[in-house]
Design a protein around this motif. Sequence first.
Motif, mmCIF file in Angstrom:
data_model
loop_
_atom_site.group_PDB
_atom_site.id
_atom_site.type_symbol
_atom_site.label_atom_id
_atom_site.label_comp_id
_atom_site.label_asym_id
_atom_site.label_seq_id
_atom_site.Cartn_x
_atom_site.Cartn_y
_atom_site.Cartn_z
ATOM 1 N N UNK A 94 38.671 -11.959 -29.903
ATOM 2 C CA UNK A 94 38.150 -11.560 -31.250
ATOM 3 C C UNK A 94 37.654 -10.085 -31.563
ATOM 4 N N UNK A 95 37.725 -9.269 -30.792
ATOM 5 C CA UNK A 95 37.478 -8.055 -30.585
ATOM 6 C C UNK A 95 36.064 -7.545 -31.396
ATOM 7 N N UNK A 96 35.221 -8.268 -30.975
ATOM 8 C CA UNK A 96 33.912 -8.118 -31.893
ATOM 9 C C UNK A 96 33.180 -6.845 -30.841
ATOM 10 N N UNK A 97 33.735 -6.705 -29.623
ATOM 11 C CA UNK A 97 33.383 -5.846 -28.758
ATOM 12 C C UNK A 97 34.367 -4.707 -29.069
ATOM 13 N N UNK A 98 33.849 -3.514 -29.691
ATOM 14 C CA UNK A 98 34.638 -2.544 -30.092
ATOM 15 C C UNK A 98 35.846 -1.916 -28.732
ATOM 16 N N UNK A 99 37.223 -2.300 -29.595
ATOM 17 C CA UNK A 99 38.002 -2.013 -28.641
ATOM 18 C C UNK A 99 38.334 -0.679 -28.207
ATOM 19 N N UNK A 100 37.906 0.433 -29.361
ATOM 20 C CA UNK A 100 37.945 1.804 -28.916
ATOM 21 C C UNK A 100 37.017 2.583 -27.832
ATOM 22 N N UNK A 101 36.326 1.368 -27.292
ATOM 23 C CA UNK A 101 35.504 1.908 -26.293
ATOM 24 C C UNK A 101 36.093 1.949 -24.878
ATOM 25 N N UNK A 102 37.449 1.204 -24.937
ATOM 26 C CA UNK A 102 38.334 1.291 -23.853
ATOM 27 C C UNK A 102 38.698 2.735 -23.500
ATOM 28 N N UNK A 103 38.954 3.528 -24.514
ATOM 29 C CA UNK A 103 39.341 4.818 -24.149
ATOM 30 C C UNK A 103 38.395 5.546 -23.110
ATOM 31 N N UNK A 104 37.017 5.585 -23.603
ATOM 32 C CA UNK A 104 35.825 5.963 -22.811
ATOM 33 C C UNK A 104 35.724 5.287 -21.533
ATOM 34 N N UNK A 105 35.997 4.211 -21.587
ATOM 35 C CA UNK A 105 35.985 3.694 -20.124
ATOM 36 C C UNK A 105 37.333 3.920 -19.221
ATOM 37 N N UNK A 106 38.402 4.317 -19.790
ATOM 38 C CA UNK A 106 39.302 4.834 -19.243
ATOM 39 C C UNK A 106 38.953 6.378 -18.609
ATOM 40 N N UNK A 107 38.300 7.185 -19.343
ATOM 41 C CA UNK A 107 38.102 8.527 -19.003
ATOM 42 C C UNK A 107 36.876 8.282 -18.018
ATOM 43 N N UNK A 108 36.052 7.285 -17.818
ATOM 44 C CA UNK A 108 35.059 7.142 -16.587
ATOM 45 C C UNK A 108 35.666 6.842 -15.712
ATOM 46 N N UNK A 109 36.964 6.111 -15.814
ATOM 47 C CA UNK A 109 37.641 5.402 -14.232
ATOM 48 C C UNK A 109 38.171 6.786 -13.870
ATOM 49 N N UNK A 110 38.663 7.633 -14.610
ATOM 50 C CA UNK A 110 39.213 8.801 -13.968
ATOM 51 C C UNK A 110 38.079 9.684 -13.622
ATOM 52 N N UNK A 111 37.011 9.663 -13.970
ATOM 53 C CA UNK A 111 36.087 10.536 -13.667
ATOM 54 C C UNK A 111 35.460 9.967 -12.034
ATOM 55 N N UNK A 112 35.769 8.809 -11.675
ATOM 56 C CA UNK A 112 35.594 8.199 -10.359
ATOM 57 C C UNK A 112 34.660 6.891 -10.343
ATOM 58 N N UNK A 113 34.636 6.238 -11.671
ATOM 59 C CA UNK A 113 33.694 5.120 -11.657
ATOM 60 C C UNK A 113 34.605 3.843 -11.521
ATOM 61 N N UNK A 114 34.307 2.878 -10.457
ATOM 62 C CA UNK A 114 34.898 1.572 -10.255
ATOM 63 C C UNK A 114 34.497 0.584 -11.377
ATOM 64 N N UNK A 115 33.331 0.713 -11.908
ATOM 65 C CA UNK A 115 32.773 -0.479 -12.824
ATOM 66 C C UNK A 115 32.414 0.301 -13.987
ATOM 67 N N UNK A 116 32.763 0.027 -15.071
ATOM 68 C CA UNK A 116 32.076 0.630 -16.507
ATOM 69 C C UNK A 116 31.819 -0.524 -17.395
ATOM 70 N N UNK A 117 30.500 -0.739 -17.625
ATOM 71 C CA UNK A 117 29.861 -1.792 -18.162
ATOM 72 C C UNK A 117 29.985 -1.408 -19.800
ATOM 73 N N UNK A 118 30.709 -2.340 -20.557
ATOM 74 C CA UNK A 118 30.458 -2.104 -21.966
ATOM 75 C C UNK A 118 29.115 -2.833 -22.502
ATOM 76 N N UNK A 119 28.194 -1.850 -23.044
ATOM 77 C CA UNK A 119 26.843 -2.257 -23.508
ATOM 78 C C UNK A 119 26.669 -2.044 -24.982
ATOM 79 N N UNK A 120 26.248 -3.083 -25.608
ATOM 80 C CA UNK A 120 26.012 -3.198 -27.153
ATOM 81 C C UNK A 120 24.709 -2.201 -27.161
#
Length: 331
Positions: free
Chosen positions: A103-129
Amino acid sequence: MDKLVAVIPAYFEEEILDSTISTLTDIYEELLKDKKISQDSTMLFVNDGSTDQTWSIIENSRKGNPFVTGINLSRNTGHQNALWAGMTVASQDADMIVTIDADLQDDPRAIIEMVDDYHAGYDVVYGVRNNRDSDTAFKRDTAGLFYKFMNKIGVKTIPNHADFRLLSNRAVKNLLAFPERNLFLRGMVPLVGFPSTKVFYARRVRKAGKSKYPLRKMLLFAWDGITSFSEVPIRAIMVLGLTMVVFSAIYVLYALIRWLTGYTTTGWTSIMISIWLLGGIELIVVGIVGEYIGKIFKEVKRRPRFIIQEDLYTKANPVPRSKKMDKSTHA
């Protein structure tokens, strides 16, 4: 560049699926343009036993959109098992996996920031309201109480985090090694460890379709999380029993004093209250114990969490023989 797979459980989502695919496609193209993901990155839709046009839409979209793949489960297994099925299949070759609802109620554009955090060395990135303005006052209050209670009884959860997250391949594989059948991913993922961070976003209003988590399901889900991760309810039974023994001893002492002083009378009301009160407590106790026994019953049978009827993902992304030899599937 690393391969991104978004695992998206879908259950009766025909009304919103085209919009979801279009929105995520734009995000994937942006990530590709910025060279943050590889060309073979995909969206893995998990049709969780829908009998509407959900699977047909996924199949048809696959023909014209190289990002779209999917698996069709043989029956409805529930949201958590659908996520598990998607992660199991994607873990074959994905470097990072994002789980997000259709339903994409969780903002899908946050995925971009999650990918950036992954490349910064994080294995787990939590989406938090960062707010719960779209919820009713009742849901906001009960959600807050739930997270506080879970942390109070020793279950580590991330407040205001549902199942929107990014996991690296090694985080996913370690998560899939957990053998339990009673899945509560919000409590399981923190147990994996590895470097983690949070991405904050504003939850959006559902554009179409109906929520698959009405109040009854939310309460059952919360109770499942409590009993899957904590022995506190069982221990509370012992405390309740000891408390009742103490009150009973006080009442016996009171009855003896009344008898010795000659003030004894036949009390129908007190007897009936005692019977109903103790009977109710006994039924609650039996119910809680039964809940844990039921979970043990499910665990020892070790039935498959899911059965895949059709798999477009593996057909489109065949796993090399060397990886097939090493791969272990936890269904």
